[in-house]
Write an enzyme that holds these catalytic residues in place. Structure first.
Site, PDB file in Angstrom:
ATOM      1  N   CYS A   3      85.466  24.585  26.476  1.00 48.76           N
ATOM      2  CA  CYS A   3      84.901  24.979  27.764  1.00 48.76           C
ATOM      3  C   CYS A   3      83.397  24.804  27.689  1.00 48.76           C
ATOM      4  O   CYS A   3      82.711  25.582  27.028  1.00 48.76           O
ATOM      5  CB  CYS A   3      85.253  26.408  28.138  1.00 48.76           C
ATOM      6  N   CYS A   9      82.520  18.527  32.284  1.00 48.27           N
ATOM      7  CA  CYS A   9      83.454  19.648  32.369  1.00 48.27           C
ATOM      8  C   CYS A   9      84.732  19.191  31.679  1.00 48.27           C
ATOM      9  O   CYS A   9      85.138  18.037  31.847  1.00 48.27           O
ATOM     10  CB  CYS A   9      83.743  19.988  33.831  1.00 48.27           C
TER      11      CYS A   9
END
Length: 249
Positions: A82, A200
């Protein structure tokens, strides 16, 4: 020839539907071109539904439990999957996170190295010789600015960026590649050395990378690809890094 099996651990947000597809795809493609090499994949999940600062901070704290769980496998390298959770914790936090997770694994008696997606992105951009990057992100305006500030604090100027203001992490995983390619076209004159098609690890980009490279006049990568490359380097495997032929001053 004796085969080598490398066990890949991933610490993944519970709502992530992308990283356990894209990183294995990159690494299996690598193995297909490397004699005597196999990868296996092992995940532990942190609870998170919405990409908001408060949920990201709680999720990051849960990464310590995940590090303990992965030490039971055992694994050869772990990836913290993440990017924005790390960057939202403060400038340079990926170094602290990697150190903490490695310490926990060592305390469990099964030490392994840790790669964060945030650290992998900046390190792989450096390997490419990147001075100016263009970023495509799903985040809110506030979190997008956080990512820009983080990358620039690591010595890479952000020449331009696009963010889609998507907070529900499941919806992030459904953003179509056509939207990324549209953003890429919009930034074609930004003056960047490299475009990060997905800054991302939840926003899918694997199926769009080839088309993005065809459309772009500059190298194109993704956070998932950078994470896979950083994992290969960490376990001592050679990586052919696409370098810039010339970096403009």
């Amino acid at each position: 020839m004796k085969r080598r099996t490398i066990r890949i651990g991933q610490i993944v947000p519970s709502s992530n539907t992308t990283m356990e597809t894209e990183v294995p795809a990159f690494l299996r493609a690598y193995a297909a071109n490397t004699d005597g090499l196999d990868f296996t994949f092992h995940s532990s999940r942190m609870r998170m539904k919405h990409v908001r600062k408060e949920e990201l901070a709680a999720m990051d704290a849960d990464s310590h439990r995940c590090a303990r769980e992965l030490s039971d496998a055992p694994i050869d390298v772990a990836g913290y999957a993440c990017l924005v959770a790390i960057m939202a914790m403060g400038l340079g936090y990926h170094r602290r996170s990697e150190k903490n997770l490695m310490r926990i694994a060592a305390e469990e008696g099964q030490p392994y190295p840790v790669v964060t997606s945030a650290g992998a992105l900046v390190s792989e951009l450096r390997h490419m010789g990147c001075r100016k990057a263009a970023l495509i992100m799903p985040y809110s305006d506030e979190l997008a600015r956080t990512v820009v500030e983080y990358v620039e604090a690591e010595g890479i100027e952000v020449a331009d960026y696009r963010n889609f203001s998507v907070a529900n992490n499941l919806d992030v995983g459904r953003i179509p590649g056509s939207r990324l390619l549209e953003a890429l076209r919009e930034m074609s004159g930004a003056g960047a050395d490299v475009t990060v098609l997905s800054a991302c690890v939840q926003m899918p980009s694997l199926d769009s990378l080839d088309e993005a490279r065809r459309l772009s006049r500059m190298p194109v990568t993704s956070t998932a690809e950078c994470t896979a490359r950083a994992m290969l380097r960490t376990v001592g495997l050679p990586v052919e890094t696409p370098r810039l032929a010339e970096v403009a001053p």
